[in-house]
Design a protein around this motif. Sequence first.
Motif: not given
Lengths: 461, 73
Positions: A304, B40, A315, B46-47, B49, A297-298, A300-301
């Motif tokens: 992005e 976000m 990702a 969804n950080p 995940a 998740g981090a 992707v954050a």
Amino acid sequence: MGVATRRVGLHEDTAATVIGLAIVAMALAVTWWACPAERPASREKWPKGWPTPLSRTIDKPQTWSDSPLASFRDKQGKPVAVPILLGGAWVVAVAVAGASLGGRPVARMLPGAAALAVLAALAYLLSAQQVIHFYNLEYPLWALMIGVLLGNVVGVPPWLERALAGEFLIKTGLVVFGAEVLVGRLLELGLPGLLTAWVVTPIVLVTTYWCGVHIMKIPSKSLCMVISADMSVCGVSAAIATGAACRAKKEELSLAIGLSLLFTVIMMVAMPPAIGWLGLDPIVGGAWIGGTIDATGAVVAAGESLGKEAGEVAATVKMIQNSMIGIIAFAVAVYWAGWVDHSGGPRRGSLLAEAWRRFPRFILGFLAASIACSWLFSLSPAHALWVDGTTTGFTSRLRGWLFCSGFVCMGLQTNFRELAPVLASGRPLVLYVGGQCLNLVLTLAMASLTFGWLFRKAVEP
Amino acid sequence: MTPSAPLRLALVAAAIGAVWGVALPWLGRCPMIVRHVTAMESRDVNPAAMYYTELDRLPLRPSWIEDRVVLWP
């Protein structure tokens, strides 16, 4: 004279494997039975796979900002209290099945199992708070905290102690998790993706472990392995899988997870500006983030925040790395059973026979689920959507509940005093930071080589 | 004198309630946090995940990538 009765049950690993594989098979069967009539092979129509009716039987508290009551409604405002309640019921059902197969009395552990499910729900609720959620402080941290607080401040009553089967819940969760580890995903970004994820990761893992054992002289090899794996592969999930494979202590796994979550937050915030400052191409930057930040998740954050393209590459690289968990857990289990673990007394027979005797058998269940789902996934686009729907809609949620309740158990049974000498020396922290620095340098070099130069196409004018 | 178990439990619950009920909601209104959360949410990220299957969107091969990178030389 009374008649002595002896309850005969399955070994914990075997029970976890049987229950985990039964859950995966049942979930696949139910999703297949509910196959959508409309365009079942269309990824556009079903981006997360076929919808499974089982998704209505399990959920977790949703993100909330001011009032925890908001966590019982999803983004669309639909109530999710019943699926959350049923999520707890799944935990109780798995615990009961485990006790039953293990030959332990079921009735006496039922109240404890129910309380465990409530504590897991509370951990989920705490992790769903908006600030916590969006800064990636995942549920294992809060599950451990609740367990440690209750265990140390209040104490564990006997009725709860009877239900504490943390290792069994985590092992069952890992077998179910096998369904999500799809080998076909490895090829998603071709050779550049494979080189970035598969060349650097094993080098960093082995080097960090070796440095921890031989240079830093950390007394516990399993602690070195868990820290190396969660830092080089994919954070908490890798720590859980390798920790189980090398029989790491609860305290060691808790420490490794804490380190991973702390540095994930720091790297999630620091890496995007660092990439901008270095003037890296967004694709290379995305691949660098994907290969280094621990948690998906981090990744992707952070990706992005560099742009859509960087986020997609980050990702996908992370997903490729995620898919290595099965192979790494298996390799660690074989290495541990053959060369490291001497806990079962002196060696009997050949090295192979001895390794088999000490091998954690539930890893075979994990691999069986992974191989079966990878094979189904490869058959056709419709089969791929079937597997995706089963995992995203059900097994990943159940695995989360099982891990969460397993971590509550671990927290309740954790004795941090055992780790005090190692913690005071600061060596685990140095090992993590040193390994992560090596990871950052090697991954940047490989991402620049593969995505930035070797396999980079000239953009059409 | 050590407080009794119910009192210790009440103290722990009050501490958790204060952090999650007051401190974190207050922190969540700070401009820096608001910017991060809004960014976000607007991208459906969804950080929290732990694994790719928990993401709101599955990270499949981006459609543009083959125009930019040689995947299989």
